[in-house]
Write a protein that holds these residues in place. Structure first.
Motif, PDB file in Angstrom:
ATOM      1  N   LEU A   1      -0.246  -8.298  21.611  1.00 30.88           N
ATOM      2  CA  LEU A   1      -0.913  -8.765  22.821  1.00 30.88           C
ATOM      3  C   LEU A   1      -0.899  -7.680  23.892  1.00 30.88           C
ATOM      4  N   TYR A   2       0.247  -7.027  24.082  1.00 31.64           N
ATOM      5  CA  TYR A   2       0.333  -5.951  25.072  1.00 31.64           C
ATOM      6  C   TYR A   2      -0.625  -4.817  24.736  1.00 31.64           C
ATOM      7  N   ALA A   3      -0.788  -4.505  23.449  1.00 30.80           N
ATOM      8  CA  ALA A   3      -1.717  -3.446  23.047  1.00 30.80           C
ATOM      9  C   ALA A   3      -3.153  -3.825  23.396  1.00 30.80           C
ATOM     10  N   ILE A   4      -3.510  -5.094  23.189  1.00 28.41           N
ATOM     11  CA  ILE A   4      -4.855  -5.565  23.517  1.00 28.41           C
ATOM     12  C   ILE A   4      -5.083  -5.499  25.026  1.00 28.41           C
ATOM     13  N   VAL A   5      -4.106  -5.937  25.797  1.00 28.28           N
ATOM     14  CA  VAL A   5      -4.223  -5.898  27.258  1.00 28.28           C
ATOM     15  C   VAL A   5      -4.329  -4.448  27.744  1.00 28.28           C
ATOM     16  N   ASP A   6      -3.503  -3.560  27.188  1.00 24.53           N
ATOM     17  CA  ASP A   6      -3.572  -2.139  27.571  1.00 24.53           C
ATOM     18  C   ASP A   6      -4.944  -1.547  27.275  1.00 24.53           C
ATOM     19  N   LYS A   7      -5.540  -1.926  26.131  1.00 28.30           N
ATOM     20  CA  LYS A   7      -6.876  -1.436  25.786  1.00 28.30           C
ATOM     21  C   LYS A   7      -7.891  -1.936  26.794  1.00 28.30           C
ATOM     22  N   GLY A   8      -7.783  -3.205  27.174  1.00 28.68           N
ATOM     23  CA  GLY A   8      -8.697  -3.761  28.169  1.00 28.68           C
ATOM     24  C   GLY A   8      -8.583  -3.058  29.503  1.00 28.68           C
ATOM     25  N   ILE A   9      -7.372  -2.810  29.940  1.00 25.89           N
ATOM     26  CA  ILE A   9      -7.159  -2.095  31.205  1.00 25.89           C
ATOM     27  C   ILE A   9      -7.722  -0.693  31.116  1.00 25.89           C
ATOM     28  N   SER A  10      -7.510  -0.033  29.979  1.00 26.64           N
ATOM     29  CA  SER A  10      -8.040   1.312  29.775  1.00 26.64           C
ATOM     30  C   SER A  10      -9.570   1.305  29.817  1.00 26.64           C
ATOM     31  N   ASP A  11     -10.188   0.310  29.183  1.00 27.68           N
ATOM     32  CA  ASP A  11     -11.647   0.202  29.218  1.00 27.68           C
ATOM     33  C   ASP A  11     -12.159   0.016  30.639  1.00 27.68           C
ATOM     34  N   ILE A  12     -11.492  -0.818  31.409  1.00 26.51           N
ATOM     35  CA  ILE A  12     -11.900  -1.042  32.802  1.00 26.51           C
ATOM     36  C   ILE A  12     -11.776   0.240  33.605  1.00 26.51           C
ATOM     37  N   GLU A  13     -10.659   0.928  33.454  1.00 29.27           N
ATOM     38  CA  GLU A  13     -10.433   2.166  34.202  1.00 29.27           C
ATOM     39  C   GLU A  13     -11.423   3.261  33.831  1.00 29.27           C
ATOM     40  N   SER A  14     -11.883   3.274  32.569  1.00 31.85           N
ATOM     41  CA  SER A  14     -12.823   4.317  32.147  1.00 31.85           C
ATOM     42  C   SER A  14     -14.280   3.903  32.350  1.00 31.85           C
ATOM     43  N   GLY A  15     -14.499   2.707  32.896  1.00 33.52           N
ATOM     44  CA  GLY A  15     -15.857   2.260  33.182  1.00 33.52           C
ATOM     45  C   GLY A  15     -16.584   1.660  31.993  1.00 33.52           C
ATOM     46  N   CYS A  16     -15.879   1.336  30.942  1.00 32.82           N
ATOM     47  CA  CYS A  16     -16.486   0.757  29.733  1.00 32.82           C
ATOM     48  C   CYS A  16     -16.439  -0.760  29.783  1.00 32.82           C
ATOM     49  N   SER A  17     -16.830  -1.339  30.895  1.00 33.56           N
ATOM     50  CA  SER A  17     -16.811  -2.799  31.003  1.00 33.56           C
ATOM     51  C   SER A  17     -17.902  -3.242  31.966  1.00 33.56           C
ATOM     52  N   ARG A  18     -18.281  -4.509  31.870  1.00 32.59           N
ATOM     53  CA  ARG A  18     -19.260  -5.113  32.775  1.00 32.59           C
ATOM     54  C   ARG A  18     -18.757  -6.478  33.187  1.00 32.59           C
ATOM     55  N   ASP A  19     -19.173  -6.927  34.348  1.00 34.23           N
ATOM     56  CA  ASP A  19     -18.787  -8.277  34.746  1.00 34.23           C
ATOM     57  C   ASP A  19     -19.661  -9.285  33.994  1.00 34.23           C
ATOM     58  N   ALA A  20     -19.272 -10.534  34.006  1.00 31.16           N
ATOM     59  CA  ALA A  20     -19.935 -11.569  33.217  1.00 31.16           C
ATOM     60  C   ALA A  20     -21.400 -11.761  33.618  1.00 31.16           C
ATOM     61  N   LYS A  21     -21.702 -11.698  34.906  1.00 29.11           N
ATOM     62  CA  LYS A  21     -23.084 -11.895  35.360  1.00 29.11           C
ATOM     63  C   LYS A  21     -23.986 -10.787  34.842  1.00 29.11           C
ATOM     64  N   THR A  22     -23.528  -9.545  34.915  1.00 29.48           N
ATOM     65  CA  THR A  22     -24.318  -8.418  34.426  1.00 29.48           C
ATOM     66  C   THR A  22     -24.507  -8.504  32.924  1.00 29.48           C
ATOM     67  N   LEU A  23     -23.452  -8.835  32.205  1.00 26.46           N
ATOM     68  CA  LEU A  23     -23.539  -8.959  30.759  1.00 26.46           C
ATOM     69  C   LEU A  23     -24.522 -10.051  30.366  1.00 26.46           C
ATOM     70  N   THR A  24     -24.447 -11.211  31.018  1.00 21.46           N
ATOM     71  CA  THR A  24     -25.358 -12.318  30.721  1.00 21.46           C
ATOM     72  C   THR A  24     -26.799 -11.921  30.993  1.00 21.46           C
ATOM     73  N   ALA A  25     -27.047 -11.273  32.109  1.00 22.64           N
ATOM     74  CA  ALA A  25     -28.405 -10.832  32.447  1.00 22.64           C
ATOM     75  C   ALA A  25     -28.917  -9.823  31.420  1.00 22.64           C
ATOM     76  N   ASP A  26     -28.081  -8.900  31.000  1.00 20.82           N
ATOM     77  CA  ASP A  26     -28.490  -7.908  29.999  1.00 20.82           C
ATOM     78  C   ASP A  26     -28.813  -8.553  28.655  1.00 20.82           C
ATOM     79  N   VAL A  27     -28.022  -9.531  28.244  1.00 25.07           N
ATOM     80  CA  VAL A  27     -28.267 -10.217  26.968  1.00 25.07           C
ATOM     81  C   VAL A  27     -29.559 -11.024  27.057  1.00 25.07           C
ATOM     82  N   ARG A  28     -29.758 -11.726  28.151  1.00 25.37           N
ATOM     83  CA  ARG A  28     -30.990 -12.508  28.330  1.00 25.37           C
ATOM     84  C   ARG A  28     -32.217 -11.596  28.272  1.00 25.37           C
ATOM     85  N   LYS A  29     -32.134 -10.457  28.946  1.00 20.95           N
ATOM     86  CA  LYS A  29     -33.249  -9.513  28.961  1.00 20.95           C
ATOM     87  C   LYS A  29     -33.500  -8.941  27.569  1.00 20.95           C
TER      88      LYS A  29
END
Length: 89
Positions: free
Chosen positions: A57-85
């Motif tokens: 679990l800690y490894a998964i959380v660390d990966k998520g934090i790393s993704d956020i810090e490196s800009g490899c993430s989107r908020d839910a609204k942006t992701l939903t809009a991109d999928v709809r488009k």
């Protein structure tokens, strides 16, 4: 404290299991003086399972934090809009 046993001692499974149960510690099996595998009682194994799950679990959380810090993430609204488009939804 783990105990070390040579692999040839595994021929007699009942005799092999006794020291581990008596010591309540894992048995490190060696071949030609090098660690080959670890044998442990089911009680010890069950005790380690929560620790392993926590580490995963800690490894998964660390990966998520790393993704956020490196800009490899989107908020839910942006992701939903991109999928709809993308799928004309």
């Amino acid at each position: 404290m783990p105990i070390c046993v040579p692999i040839r001692d595994m021929k007699d499974a009942a005799a092999f299991a006794e020291p581990g149960h008596a010591a309540q510690a894992p048995a490190i099996v060696t071949k030609n003086g090098k660690e080959t595998l670890v044998s442990m009682s089911s009680e010890i194994h069950e005790g380690l399972r929560p620790e392993a799950a926590r580490a995963q679990l800690y490894a998964i959380v660390d990966k998520g934090i790393s993704d956020i810090e490196s800009g490899c993430s989107r908020d839910a609204k942006t992701l939903t809009a991109d999928v709809r488009k993308q799928y004309d939804l």
